[in-house]
Write an enzyme that holds these catalytic residues in place. Structure first.
Site, PDB file in Angstrom:
ATOM      1  N   ARG A 511      64.211  17.743  11.452  1.00  0.00           N
ATOM      2  CA  ARG A 511      64.388  17.468  12.928  1.00  0.00           C
ATOM      3  C   ARG A 511      65.485  17.914  13.488  1.00  0.00           C
ATOM      4  O   ARG A 511      66.590  17.963  13.033  1.00  0.00           O
ATOM      5  CB  ARG A 511      64.323  15.918  13.362  1.00  0.00           C
ATOM      6  CG  ARG A 511      62.757  15.484  12.894  1.00  0.00           C
ATOM      7  CD  ARG A 511      62.779  14.003  12.954  1.00  0.00           C
ATOM      8  NE  ARG A 511      61.405  13.547  12.479  1.00  0.00           N
ATOM      9  CZ  ARG A 511      61.259  12.108  12.464  1.00  0.00           C
ATOM     10  NH1 ARG A 511      61.767  11.177  13.012  1.00  0.00           N
ATOM     11  NH2 ARG A 511      59.895  12.060  11.980  1.00  0.00           N
ATOM     12  N   ASP A 531      57.131   7.365   3.334  1.00  0.00           N
ATOM     13  CA  ASP A 531      56.109   7.425   4.459  1.00  0.00           C
ATOM     14  C   ASP A 531      54.850   7.263   3.648  1.00  0.00           C
ATOM     15  O   ASP A 531      54.665   7.902   2.603  1.00  0.00           O
ATOM     16  CB  ASP A 531      56.174   8.820   4.817  1.00  0.00           C
ATOM     17  CG  ASP A 531      55.733   8.806   6.146  1.00  0.00           C
ATOM     18  OD1 ASP A 531      55.171   7.987   6.767  1.00  0.00           O
ATOM     19  OD2 ASP A 531      55.442  10.109   6.855  1.00  0.00           O
ATOM     20  N   HIS A 533      50.462   6.472   4.708  1.00  0.00           N
ATOM     21  CA  HIS A 533      49.700   6.366   5.866  1.00  0.00           C
ATOM     22  C   HIS A 533      48.175   5.863   5.070  1.00  0.00           C
ATOM     23  O   HIS A 533      47.914   6.151   4.065  1.00  0.00           O
ATOM     24  CB  HIS A 533      49.146   7.793   6.371  1.00  0.00           C
ATOM     25  CG  HIS A 533      50.188   8.239   7.269  1.00  0.00           C
ATOM     26  ND1 HIS A 533      50.995   8.866   6.853  1.00  0.00           N
ATOM     27  CD2 HIS A 533      50.692   7.857   8.282  1.00  0.00           C
ATOM     28  CE1 HIS A 533      52.153   9.397   7.870  1.00  0.00           C
ATOM     29  NE2 HIS A 533      51.795   8.667   8.748  1.00  0.00           N
TER      30      HIS A 533
END
Length: 789
Positions: A511, A531, A533
């Protein structure tokens, strides 16, 4: 904090990438209709506007010029500004006199309805204030309250949000977000309200918030304190104030001082001046101004003129607050008077730039802290000293864990011992993944920008992405994993029997943070997340969330950290069907009740992301500091953007396919940030299972060096981090050196230990455990590791 730093306000551009803020879709259109002359309604007072709304202030322009030439005590322009203010005030007073004072009622949180004050006078719109209501209950409540949170039943017929300066954008929203200030409870009718500001309609719920008990009260208190510090800076030096937002713990004010700068010697005069302001008990006075009045009021301050010109539409209105002779653009609210602050300290300073752009004017930033009690300030100062000792940057340098280099600013170089901890954290999460039915995947680091257009990120977050050309097309390094995971889910036909699917990814993320905002490992450009999902059916939400909460509990119990849960619900500008939101929120609430019991968590109404409700997990470290590392976020929109579907068990036409619900979740969050949090939580005294230096073997004589080396090799083969001190230092010095270096255990070896095939065990705290056979010692170390001790 001296030198270049701070990161300044980003007046529009893009919202900062929070570790878990993964919108996944374009924001709803906040602009007014083409034929509408009214300004866009965004950023009501008392709640933080979302970044990215409103016109953008152009950067790369030097506007300060000679507006500040030299330090000047009580400059003449203070009187001139005061004169303009008084003339505007006369016009506003005439408007207020025209308002119709009608009787109103005020309902308290317990349901009690109040209609009259202690003297029996009816509460009246445009006259009665929250302070009056509090005083009806008790003088103590009125004196203790910092601010009111008011939920209006309706507004008075002659009330206009536009006329009252309540439309348009909160100019401090981005700076507050960067400073860790979160939006609180909000809706069109629930607003933070000055205690001394007349109410403008019957109140369905009146709450009085106190410093220390409520984070929004803290924010208001520190915002008022920033104004007081700004007043002192104007009095002492005549500097041109720019912005002065509250932070999660304190506040700062940026000011333009030309080629001059703030110095350590300025701290004491500022503190003395603020103490004078405190003793004067100056009232905080709110006033509405038109754009034209504002340009006249701040004609001598090019930075305020820039804000007004860009952020307030022609014919529009905004608000200012006055305390003493300070007059500043501000949405408020504020404390009733400066006497509410009892203790103030200037804490540090740094250089920054207007709008956070290094091509713009250089500004001087002064940070401060304040409290309603001098004992609180003393306790805070003591904690700050402890925090300095535990600063992860200091510990990481001392223990040779990480390094940084200007040739890759914002990206840590993980030295061997730091890498050991980093890998252990990832292994720890991987163990849970294996036990909890997650599938680990690997996805690309770079994508064609078309992916980010599809996900919606390109429109709002491109400025925070590293973009580059590949064969004439624009590509970018991924700042998050979720769009790539959607591609994977959508790559084949999925059945309802396949769900839930749990994808876990430790992929490297990048980022493009501003260089001035980079801070150790807590704000970086390169990082990894634990991370994951989860794609599930709607009827599986509750069970999946319950599983994620259990995962979180196990992780933070292992770290020895406590936590609090908060449910953030549907915001006013949410996307998706109301019924789906309600069912999802109920599933989250049921999961939280099952997990920790009813009443053990709090709700943040209207504070969810626009694409789904979320559970915020606030964890407390050994110093009782709050960190938001883990989160559980539902997402209804990304599956729509990527047209994700699964086949149902229905044969009915139109019901054969359904959209999965996507759950974004992370336990550590950024591994880099969690490393920093744990470093400070443990104070560099890593537990054995996580320690990069577990065992130091110490021979009492060189004759036993070979034996120590043999034991070290055995430990190495067993997977432990063991070293041997073969130096010529004296025995006591070797022991002390190992303890200071934070080796968890020292194994002392002498003649007896060699003969018995053993070691003599000491701890980092210099506790002598005694002699232990090698096999028994290895079994002990394995047990410590298995139990995460």
């Amino acid at each position: 904090g001296k030198g270049k730093g701070g990161g300044g306000i980003n007046m529009n551009a893009t919202a900062k990438f929070a570790v878990f803020d993964v919108p996944g879709v374009s924001q709803p259109d906040l602009s007014p209709a083409a034929d509408s002359k009214a300004p866009a309604k965004e950023g009501q007072q008392g709640r933080r506007a979302k970044a990215g709304s409103g016109p953008k202030i152009e950067g790369a322009v030097l506007i300060g010029g000679d507006s500040f030439q030299k330090r000047e005590k009580d400059p003449e322009w203070l009187k001139q500004r005061q004169s303009v203010y008084e003339s505007i005030k006369a016009r506003r007073s005439a408007e207020l006199d025209s308002k119709k004072q009608v009787a109103i009622t005020v309902t308290m949180p317990d349901g009690k309805v109040l209609e009259k004050d202690k003297e029996g006078n009816s509460y009246m719109a445009w006259k009665t204030t929250p302070f009056d209501v509090a005083n009806t209950i008790s003088q103590g409540l009125a004196n203790a309250a910092t601010v009111a949170r008011v939920t209006y039943a309706t507004f008075a017929e002659d009330y206009s949000a536009f006329e009252d300066g309540m439309e348009g954008e909160d100019m401090l929203s981005d700076a507050m977000a960067d400073g860790g200030v979160e939006g609180g409870e909000s809706s069109e009718k629930t607003l933070l309200w000055d205690l001394t500001r007349p109410l403008v309609g019957p109140v369905a719920k009146m709450e009085f918030l106190k410093f220390g008990d409520d984070k929004e009260a803290n924010t208001v208190f520190w915002h008022s304190s920033a104004h007081m510090m700004g007043e002192a800076l104007e009095h002492l030096y005549g500097c041109k104030l720019t912005i002065g937002p509250p932070l999660a713990g304190g506040f700062y004010y940026d000011s333009y001082m030309g080629s001059d700068s703030i110095k350590d010697d300025d701290y004491k005069p500022v503190e003395q001046e603020v103490n004078k302001i405190i003793k004067q008990k100056q009232k905080f006075e709110r006033m509405v101004i038109t754009k034209e009045e504002g340009l006249e009021l701040f004609a001598d301050n090019p930075f305020k003129v820039s804000i007004l010109t860009t952020k307030v539409p022609d014919g529009g209105r905004t608000t200012v607050y006055r305390c003493g002779d300070l007059i500043d653009l501000c949405r408020g609210p504020h404390v009733p008077n400066t006497g509410k602050v009892k203790a103030f300290a200037a804490t540090r300073h740094s250089a920054t730039n207007w709008l956070g752009d290094t091509n713009n004017d250089s500004l001087q930033r002064m940070y401060g802290i304040s409290f309603p009690d001098k004992k609180m300030l003393k306790a805070w100062q003591e904690n700050q000293e402890k925090a300095k000792e535990r600063d992860h940057r200091r510990i990481a340098a001392k223990q040779d864990l990480i390094m940084f280099h200007e040739l890759s600013a914002g990206s840590a170089f993980w030295l061997p011992h730091g890498t050991r901890i980093y890998n252990k954290l990832i292994e720890f999460i991987r163990t849970h993944y294996w036990d909890r039915g997650y599938d680990e995947i690997i996805t690309p680091n770079i994508y064609n920008l078309d992916l980010w257009h599809k996900s919606g990120h390109a429109m709002h977050y491109k400025d925070a992405m590293f973009c580059f050309d590949v064969e004439g097309q624009e590509w970018a390094m991924k700042p998050m994993n979720c769009p790539g995971h959607c591609l994977m889910f959508g790559s084949t036909i999925r059945s309802y029997r396949d769900l839930p699917i749990r994808y876990a990814d430790f992929g490297v993320l990048h980022r493009n943070e501003l260089s001035g905002a980079l801070t150790g490992l807590t704000r970086v450009r390169r990082f990894q997340q634990d991370d994951a999902h989860i794609y599930c059916r709607e009827d599986q939400i509750e069970q999946e969330v319950l599983g994620a909460l259990d995962f979180m509990k196990n992780v933070y119990n292992t770290f020895g950290m406590t936590y609090k849960l908060e449910l953030s619900t549907r915001p006013a500008k949410a996307l998706g069907e109301l019924e789906l939101w309600q069912r999802a929120e109920k599933a989250l609430a049921n999961a939280m009740d099952s997990f920790s019991g009813p009443g053990s968590w709090r709700e943040n109404p209207g504070d969810g992301a626009f694409y789904g409700p979320k559970i915020d997990i606030k964890v407390m470290d050994a110093m009782d500091r709050v960190h938001q590392c883990a989160t559980i976020q539902l997402d209804f929109q990304l599956p729509i953007r990527f047209d994700l579907q699964y086949t149902t068990d229905s044969k009915e036409k139109g019901q054969q396919f359904a959209r999965p619900v996507m759950v974004h979740r992370a336990m550590l969050g950024s591994v880099e940030r969690m490393f920093a949090v744990l470093c400070e939580h443990y104070g560099g005294k890593w537990p054995f299972w996580l320690s990069p230096r577990q065992v130091m073997l110490i021979p009492v004589h060189a004759d036993f060096n070979d034996y120590c080396s043999e034991v070290q090799q055995r430990l190495h083969k067993e997977g432990f981090y063991a070293d041997v001190d073969l130096s010529k230092e004296k025995f006591n010095k070797k022991v002390r050196t190992a303890q200071v270096a934070q080796y968890n255990l020292q194994f002392v070896v002498g003649k007896s230990e060699v003969e018995n095939g053993s070691v003599n065990v000491r701890t980092r705290e210099n506790e002598v455990k005694g002699e232990m056979k090698i096999d028994d010692m290895v079994a002990m170390l394995k047990q410590l590791t298995a139990e995460y001790k």
